[in-house]
Motif scaffolding. Structure first.
Motif, short mmCIF file in Angstrom:
data_model
loop_
_atom_site.label_atom_id
_atom_site.label_comp_id
_atom_site.label_asym_id
_atom_site.label_seq_id
_atom_site.Cartn_x
_atom_site.Cartn_y
_atom_site.Cartn_z
N LYS A 135 -15.78 -11.72 17.08
CA LYS A 135 -14.37 -11.93 17.38
C LYS A 135 -14.11 -12.85 18.57
N ALA A 136 -15.16 -13.22 19.29
CA ALA A 136 -14.96 -14.04 20.50
C ALA A 136 -14.15 -15.31 20.23
N PRO A 137 -14.48 -16.09 19.19
CA PRO A 137 -13.70 -17.32 18.99
C PRO A 137 -12.22 -17.04 18.72
N THR A 138 -11.93 -15.97 17.98
CA THR A 138 -10.54 -15.61 17.70
C THR A 138 -9.82 -15.19 18.97
N LEU A 142 -20.02 -16.57 4.59
CA LEU A 142 -19.47 -15.45 3.84
C LEU A 142 -18.08 -15.05 4.32
N PRO A 143 -17.28 -14.43 3.44
CA PRO A 143 -15.96 -13.97 3.87
C PRO A 143 -16.08 -12.83 4.89
N ARG A 144 -15.06 -12.71 5.70
CA ARG A 144 -15.06 -11.74 6.79
C ARG A 144 -15.44 -10.32 6.35
N PRO A 145 -14.86 -9.77 5.28
CA PRO A 145 -15.20 -8.38 4.95
C PRO A 145 -16.69 -8.20 4.62
N VAL A 146 -17.29 -9.22 4.00
CA VAL A 146 -18.71 -9.12 3.65
C VAL A 146 -19.57 -9.17 4.91
N VAL A 147 -19.23 -10.08 5.82
CA VAL A 147 -19.98 -10.20 7.07
C VAL A 147 -19.94 -8.88 7.83
N GLN A 178 12.03 -13.47 6.33
CA GLN A 178 13.30 -13.04 5.74
C GLN A 178 14.40 -12.93 6.80
N LEU A 179 13.98 -12.73 8.04
CA LEU A 179 14.95 -12.60 9.13
C LEU A 179 15.13 -13.92 9.88
N GLY A 180 14.57 -14.96 9.33
CA GLY A 180 14.66 -16.24 10.03
C GLY A 180 13.73 -16.30 11.23
N LEU A 181 12.77 -15.38 11.26
CA LEU A 181 11.81 -15.37 12.36
C LEU A 181 10.44 -15.81 11.86
N SER A 182 9.49 -15.88 12.77
CA SER A 182 8.13 -16.20 12.35
C SER A 182 7.21 -15.16 12.97
N VAL A 183 5.94 -15.33 12.73
CA VAL A 183 4.94 -14.50 13.42
C VAL A 183 4.52 -15.28 14.66
N PRO A 184 4.47 -14.65 15.82
CA PRO A 184 4.08 -15.38 17.03
C PRO A 184 2.72 -16.08 16.86
N PRO A 185 2.59 -17.32 17.37
CA PRO A 185 1.35 -18.08 17.19
C PRO A 185 0.08 -17.30 17.55
N SER A 186 0.12 -16.52 18.62
CA SER A 186 -1.08 -15.79 19.03
C SER A 186 -1.50 -14.79 17.95
N LEU A 187 -0.51 -14.18 17.28
CA LEU A 187 -0.84 -13.16 16.28
C LEU A 187 -1.15 -13.80 14.93
N VAL A 188 -0.69 -15.03 14.71
CA VAL A 188 -1.15 -15.78 13.54
C VAL A 188 -2.66 -16.00 13.68
N GLU A 189 -3.09 -16.37 14.88
CA GLU A 189 -4.53 -16.57 15.12
C GLU A 189 -5.30 -15.29 14.81
N MET A 190 -4.75 -14.18 15.25
CA MET A 190 -5.41 -12.89 14.99
C MET A 190 -5.53 -12.64 13.49
N CYS A 191 -4.44 -12.89 12.77
CA CYS A 191 -4.44 -12.64 11.32
C CYS A 191 -5.40 -13.57 10.59
N ARG A 192 -5.64 -14.74 11.17
CA ARG A 192 -6.58 -15.66 10.55
C ARG A 192 -7.99 -15.09 10.51
N TYR A 193 -8.30 -14.21 11.45
CA TYR A 193 -9.60 -13.54 11.40
C TYR A 193 -9.62 -12.53 10.24
N THR A 194 -8.54 -11.79 10.12
CA THR A 194 -8.53 -10.65 9.21
C THR A 194 -8.32 -11.06 7.76
N LEU A 195 -7.45 -12.05 7.53
CA LEU A 195 -7.07 -12.42 6.17
C LEU A 195 -7.59 -13.80 5.81
N SER A 196 -7.90 -13.98 4.52
CA SER A 196 -8.28 -15.32 4.06
C SER A 196 -7.04 -16.20 4.08
#
Lengths: 252, 273
Positions: A208-211, B150-155, A130-148
């Motif tokens: 978390k090592a690969p992330t 499996l999805p992350r939360p399940v793992v 919304q601010l014309g910004l993005s999420v920094p690439p390193s933290l996109v990688e982090m979010c890829r672990y947490t979110l589908s």
């Protein structure tokens, strides 16, 4: 700006800077120092929470207003460091999201192992776009672990902030709890996962090592985010945001 | 491969491998080696594989008794076998379907998760990974397989909390793909046969596209995980061994063995890994 207390063998870290707990360079430095110390002390788990209406409102747009290119790069490096150390902390880290968690504030919560949010008015979202910004690439990688992937795209492309109940429905939050129960339930979440703290630490580091590797290499490209910050469009929107914030504070 | 731990019952369409070691089919070096050899021999056989067992347990995990008396070198050897057996199953070019007529616990659950599909009998059967309660973590092969499946939360919930689920709940959580209804009066063999029949159908259906296409797709899908599994990282296993041989882990292990021995009035076998 940060209070620490023990809850049994768990550390509660409360951000109470005021100003929506916005992340200024000084505040980020203090967060980093707290994490460095806790990594040495190694409690059974950490609970990260905020105060008042805010968990954390993200980068301090006012404080960052006058900073030049290399200073903004420095702030981003600080944010990366704090998120990475929350993400890799060798004990469970629970975000007890007491109120709004926006942009960089949502990223702090997404760096944690779980997000428990208080029912109520608090909102959660990544509104960088919304601010014309993005999420920094390193933290996109982090979010890829947490979110589908669908969730990640929805949050990042959409740039919306969601009420707590909606964020919970979407699966961004692990639990939605009564405000008074927030810290207690977060502590219970730590216990649930620490039948053996050393086994927890080893499994977490393997998971978390690969992330963490991906984050480190993406951090080399975070410069693109700094460039983004200084684009005229982003600068104009940031200026408008600062003005509306100033107006809001004189009105209230 | 017809040795004392793995029994074959193949037909024209499907290979059926039955764990018959007894003692909860706990995984000792011999059983692990039998699995490694079986997957090696079956590489060029186009038929899918059903992995199954008769009795109360499909597989209860690493053989605790064998593990309790093993020194560091023997334990390192056991873990290397474990890695190779699970990786061979996970990367086998044909469909591999686990037919779970009984419990799949710890390393037994991991073996089932290394397969393409899991078919489980409903009712009083359990599926879970609970090693953390003994203070042990899981080796790299386990983490890679779970990350893929499996999805992350399940793992995280499975590994960090050491949860064990009844069959129906394992199905809800996505750990098991198909739940086979068990009728009152169905016991032992009848349940096993139903589950194996359902597993056969799954396996054949999976490969309906043809063995070559299936193998190619499976290889592509699992390539990223495969890169992290080979070559075997003995150094990475050291951290796991350090944890295993810590006095407090060994103490918890002894207690678990005592409890198993008391509880069953027979020699304990598997249970945690």
């Amino acid at each position: 700006m940060i209070r620490r207390e023990d809850h049994g063998d768990i550390r509660i870290i409360t951000m109470e800077r005021g100003k929506g707990n916005a992340l200024s360079p000084e505040f980020l430095a203090e967060l980093q120092q707290v994490l460095d110390e806790e990594r040495k002390a190694l409690p059974r788990g950490l609970v990260l929470t905020g105060s008042g209406e805010f968990f954390c409102s993200g980068l301090d747009v006012e404080a960052l207003g006058g900073l030049n290119h290399s200073q903004i790069r420095g702030v981003l490096h600080q944010l990366y460091g704090v998120c990475r150390d929350l993400f890799a902390f060798p004990r469970p880290v629970i975000a007890a999201v007491n109120g709004h968690a926006i942009a960089g504030g949502a990223l702090l919560a997404l760096a944690c192992d779980q997000r428990l949010m208080a029912q109520g008015e608090g909102k959660f979202g990544l509104n960088e776009s919304q601010l014309g910004l993005s999420v920094p690439p390193s933290l996109v990688e982090m979010c890829r672990y947490t979110l589908s992937r669908p969730l990640l795209e929805k949050l990042m492309y959409g740039g919306q902030v969601y009420p707590a109940f909606k964020a919970y429905d979407m699966g961004v939050l692990d639990e939605l709890v009564e405000g008074e129960q927030l810290v207690e339930d977060s502590a219970a979440a730590v216990h649930h996962w620490t039948s053996s703290v050393s086994a927890f630490a080893e499994i977490k580091s393997r998971l978390k090592a690969p992330t963490l590797d991906a984050m480190a290499s993406a951090h080399l490209e975070d410069e693109s985010w700094v460039t983004c910050w200084f684009r005229p469009d982003a600068q104009r929107r940031l200026k408008e945001l600062r003005e509306s914030m100033a107006k809001g504070s004189t009105e209230s | 491969m017809a040795n004392g731990v793995l029994q074959r019952e193949d037909d024209a369409r499907v290979q059926c491998w039955r764990l018959v070691r007894g003692r909860g089919n706990a995984l000792d070096p011999e059983t692990l080696q039998a699995l490694i050899d079986a997957f090696e021999e079956a590489r060029d056989d186009p038929r899918p594989v059903i992995l199954c067992a008769r009795g109360r347990s499909f597989c209860t995990g690493l053989d605790l008794q064998a593990a309790a008396t093993a020194d560091r070198a023997a334990m390192a050897h056991l873990m290397e076998r474990f890695h190779r057996a699970l990786a061979a199953c996970f990367l086998h070019p044909r469909p591999v379907v686990a037919a779970l007529g009984g419990h799949a616990l710890a390393g037994g659950a991991l073996l089932a998760l290394a397969c393409d599909r899991r078919v489980m009998a409903d009712g009083d059967r359990r599926f879970g990974i609970h090693g953390v309660h003994l203070g042990v973590s899981y080796p790299q092969v386990a983490v890679e397989i779970l990350r893929y499946q499996l999805p992350r939360p399940v793992v995280e919930e499975l590994l960090y909390a050491g949860r064990i689920f009844p069959a129906a709940m394992a199905h809800q959580w996505g750990l098991v793909d198909q739940l086979v209804a068990v009728e009152i009066g169905d016991e032992g063999e009848a349940v096993a046969e139903k589950v194996e029949e359902a597993a056969r159908r799954e396996a054949v259906a999976l490969q309906a596209m043809g063995p070559e296409s299936f193998a190619e797709l499976k290889r592509s899908l699992r390539a990223q995980a495969a890169r992290r599994l080979w070559p075997y990282d003995g150094k990475g296993a050291e951290a796991w061994l350090d944890q295993w041989f810590r006095p407090c882990t060994q103490e918890r292990l002894r207690q678990a063995l005592d409890a198993l021995a008391r509880g069953r009035g027979e020699k304990p076998a598997g249970g945690i890994l």
